[in-house]
Design a protein around this motif. Structure first.
Motif, mmCIF file in Angstrom:
data_model
loop_
_atom_site.group_PDB
_atom_site.id
_atom_site.type_symbol
_atom_site.label_atom_id
_atom_site.label_comp_id
_atom_site.label_asym_id
_atom_site.label_seq_id
_atom_site.Cartn_x
_atom_site.Cartn_y
_atom_site.Cartn_z
ATOM 1 N N ILE A 38 -12.863 -10.781 2.106
ATOM 2 C CA ILE A 38 -12.739 -12.196 2.487
ATOM 3 C C ILE A 38 -11.292 -12.693 2.400
ATOM 4 C CG2 ILE A 38 -15.109 -12.802 1.852
ATOM 5 C CD1 ILE A 38 -14.027 -13.876 -0.793
ATOM 6 N N HIS A 39 -10.417 -11.937 1.678
ATOM 7 C CA HIS A 39 -9.030 -12.367 1.512
ATOM 8 C C HIS A 39 -8.033 -11.440 2.209
ATOM 9 C CE1 HIS A 39 -10.187 -14.655 -2.432
ATOM 10 N NE2 HIS A 39 -10.482 -15.342 -1.333
ATOM 11 N N LYS A 40 -8.539 -10.416 2.890
ATOM 12 C CA LYS A 40 -7.631 -9.441 3.510
ATOM 13 C C LYS A 40 -6.737 -10.076 4.570
ATOM 14 C CE LYS A 40 -9.278 -4.720 2.907
ATOM 15 N NZ LYS A 40 -9.898 -4.858 1.604
ATOM 16 N N GLU A 41 -7.268 -10.984 5.365
ATOM 17 C CA GLU A 41 -6.476 -11.629 6.407
ATOM 18 C C GLU A 41 -5.319 -12.415 5.795
ATOM 19 O OE1 GLU A 41 -7.007 -14.736 10.170
ATOM 20 O OE2 GLU A 41 -8.779 -14.005 9.072
ATOM 21 N N GLY B 62 2.761 -0.674 2.824
ATOM 22 C CA GLY B 62 1.895 -1.348 1.864
ATOM 23 C C GLY B 62 1.434 -0.454 0.737
ATOM 24 N N VAL B 63 2.069 0.709 0.583
ATOM 25 C CA VAL B 63 1.706 1.631 -0.501
ATOM 26 C C VAL B 63 2.445 1.212 -1.768
ATOM 27 C CG1 VAL B 63 1.805 4.023 -1.289
ATOM 28 C CG2 VAL B 63 1.299 3.500 1.108
ATOM 29 N N ILE B 64 1.749 1.263 -2.894
ATOM 30 C CA ILE B 64 2.335 0.867 -4.180
ATOM 31 C C ILE B 64 3.285 1.956 -4.668
ATOM 32 C CG2 ILE B 64 1.839 0.276 -6.581
ATOM 33 C CD1 ILE B 64 -0.898 -0.745 -5.654
ATOM 34 N N LEU B 65 4.585 1.631 -4.734
ATOM 35 C CA LEU B 65 5.586 2.552 -5.252
ATOM 36 C C LEU B 65 5.739 2.413 -6.758
ATOM 37 C CD1 LEU B 65 8.372 2.030 -2.541
ATOM 38 C CD2 LEU B 65 6.543 3.764 -2.559
ATOM 39 N N TYR B 66 5.488 1.201 -7.239
ATOM 40 C CA TYR B 66 5.652 0.930 -8.672
ATOM 41 C C TYR B 66 4.793 -0.272 -9.033
ATOM 42 C CZ TYR B 66 7.567 -1.338 -12.775
ATOM 43 O OH TYR B 66 7.686 -1.966 -13.982
ATOM 44 N N CYS B 67 4.226 -0.261 -10.237
ATOM 45 C CA CYS B 67 3.556 -1.450 -10.773
ATOM 46 C C CYS B 67 3.793 -1.480 -12.277
ATOM 47 C CB CYS B 67 2.067 -1.466 -10.437
ATOM 48 S SG CYS B 67 1.046 -0.439 -11.497
ATOM 49 N N PHE C 142 -2.007 -1.332 -1.425
ATOM 50 C CA PHE C 142 -2.327 -2.528 -2.210
ATOM 51 C C PHE C 142 -3.579 -3.234 -1.702
ATOM 52 C CE2 PHE C 142 -1.795 -7.101 -3.177
ATOM 53 C CZ PHE C 142 -1.822 -7.016 -4.557
ATOM 54 N N ASP C 143 -3.875 -3.126 -0.396
ATOM 55 C CA ASP C 143 -5.055 -3.820 0.129
ATOM 56 C C ASP C 143 -6.359 -3.242 -0.426
ATOM 57 O OD1 ASP C 143 -5.303 -1.437 1.476
ATOM 58 O OD2 ASP C 143 -4.885 -2.269 3.452
ATOM 59 N N TYR C 144 -6.262 -2.108 -1.156
ATOM 60 C CA TYR C 144 -7.438 -1.554 -1.831
ATOM 61 C C TYR C 144 -7.988 -2.553 -2.854
ATOM 62 C CZ TYR C 144 -10.100 1.375 -5.107
ATOM 63 O OH TYR C 144 -11.081 1.884 -5.931
#
Length: 422
Positions: free
Chosen positions: A110-113, A78-83, A103-105
């Motif tokens: 309330i929306h993590k699930e 889940g690590v951002i390699l590119y944006c 990305f979950d940062y």
């Protein structure tokens, strides 16, 4: 200078953005699923440049930078390699600080699930959902689309984020407008109910003293006729005549107010039978006026029987009432089938034609108004409500009514009614 867009302009802009989103989504889907082998991109200096998909990672990123949506590539952790720069702008952070973060940062608690489920399923199949993205203290509503992507370094997870802020604002505006309309409708229903109650009570309370006025005035005229001089007798006749007109008006007002109810009991009814009943009711009047009434075959359609009977009562009585002095009344009632396209049910045109005194065509739009009279009450009795009642009944039947006339040459009333009510 700040310009304020109208509601319709906002809706059109929203539709345009939605079309652009769908086009971009289809293009991205075609690239990701290998349906295309190359992309043609317009170059800044003019002309076009061809990008093949042999170097998928590089070409993907070139294309993604040109999008109006946020685009991210994640590894299996889940690590951002590119944006792209659009996503960095959305979260209000420089690209250098976005890349390398999980990305979950950017996902609120309330929306993590929702996000974790989407992340898990995204490796198996294409998925999408709506959630919020944190941008400082602000929460941006987004649609998040997830799919796998084969890059040079291996399989990664591609995320496309579409900012839904504008759509949500429009939806909220529509919701507020709908709520306001519901409130207005509720207020109108209450007001309408109150008016009906008032009309019913007022008519009842007015009818009782009026009934006594008529009774006692008639008794005076019949039993004490010798007690009145010429003027006194004339005054008494005026009292009786005015009271009778007022009684008719009260009855018509009550009838008109009752038509405001939304309750309609439509049944399949033969209009010939209804006209026959009206002619029986007016049998004595027709004989006295020597009226000739010619009826062609009338259709069987869905109507409120009592209300449509009143329509024919009003039109036939008007034709007899406004007859010419030198000619006996002649009334022709006919019908014609009117086929309608797929947009609606078939209909019938009902025509009521007479040879009466007619009226000036300049009054055509006014004759269906409440209390509208084209002749003085001294010459012709009536409340001036009959045609207004007629029009309201036809409106409640999802039909229309119009009139044509010429002074001294009679009138014709054209009624269009659907064969079936939805």
């Amino acid at each position: 200078m700040i310009t304020t867009k109208t509601y319709d302009q906002l809706l059109k802009e929203n539709e345009s953005l939605q079309e652009q989103l769908e086009e971009a989504t289809e293009t991205i889907h075609a690239i990701r699923t290998g349906q295309v082998d190359a992309i043609v991109v317009q170059a800044p200096e003019g002309g076009h440049e061809l990008y093949t998909l042999k170097t998928a990672d590089q070409t993907y990123r070139v294309f993604i930078e040109k999008m109006n949506e946020g685009a991210i590539t994640l590894n299996e952790k889940g690590v951002i390699l590119y944006c792209n720069s659009m996503f960095a702008s959305m979260v209000n952070m420089p690209l250098s600080k976005v890349v390398g973060k999980c990305f979950d940062y950017f996902i609120p608690d309330i929306h993590k699930e929702i996000y974790f489920d989407l992340f898990k399923n995204g490796w198996i199949e294409d998925s999408k959902s709506e959630l919020g993205i944190l941008s400082g203290d602000r929460l941006i509503p987004c649609q998040l689309s997830v799919t796998t992507l084969q890059l040079d370094e291996g399989t990664s997870l591609s995320l496309i984020l579409t900012d839904l802020s504008f759509q949500k604002e429009v939806q909220q505006l529509l919701k507020l407008n709908n709520k306001r309309l519901e409130e207005i409708n509720a207020e109108l229903e209450i007001s309408n109910h109150d008016l009906q109650q008032f009309a019913s009570i007022a008519s009842h309370d007015l009818q009782e003293p009026l009934r006594k006025i008529l009774i006692f005035a008639t008794m005076l005229r019949n039993k004490h006729l010798s007690d009145f001089s010429g003027d006194g007798l004339s005054y008494l006749d005026k009292i009786i005549g005015s009271s009778q007109r007022m009684r008719t008006m009260i009855s018509d007002i009550l009838t008109y107010s009752r038509l405001s109810t939304h309750i309609n009991n439509f049944t399949l009814t033969n209009l010939s039978e209804i006209v026959g009943e009206v002619l029986e009711d007016y049998e004595i009047l027709i004989q006295e006026k020597k009226a000739n009434i010619i009826i062609s075959d009338l259709p069987e359609i869905e109507v409120n029987r009592g209300q449509i009977k009143q329509v024919f009562q009003n039109l036939i009585s008007n034709s007899i009432k406004f007859a010419r002095k030198d000619k006996a009344p002649e009334i022709r009632i006919s019908s014609q089938f009117v086929p309608v396209a797929d947009s609606g049910p078939d209909a019938y045109l009902i025509t009521v034609l007479d040879n009466g005194i007619g009226f000036d065509t300049s009054y055509t739009d006014r004759i269906f108004s409440l209390f509208e009279r084209l002749n003085t009450k001294d010459k012709y009795e009536g409340s001036g409500i009959g045609l207004a009642i007629t029009k309201k009944i036809i409106d409640k039947h999802n039909g229309s009514i119009s009139a044509r006339s010429k002074e001294g040459e009679g009138s014709s009333f054209m009624i269009t009614l659907p064969a079936r009510q939805n």
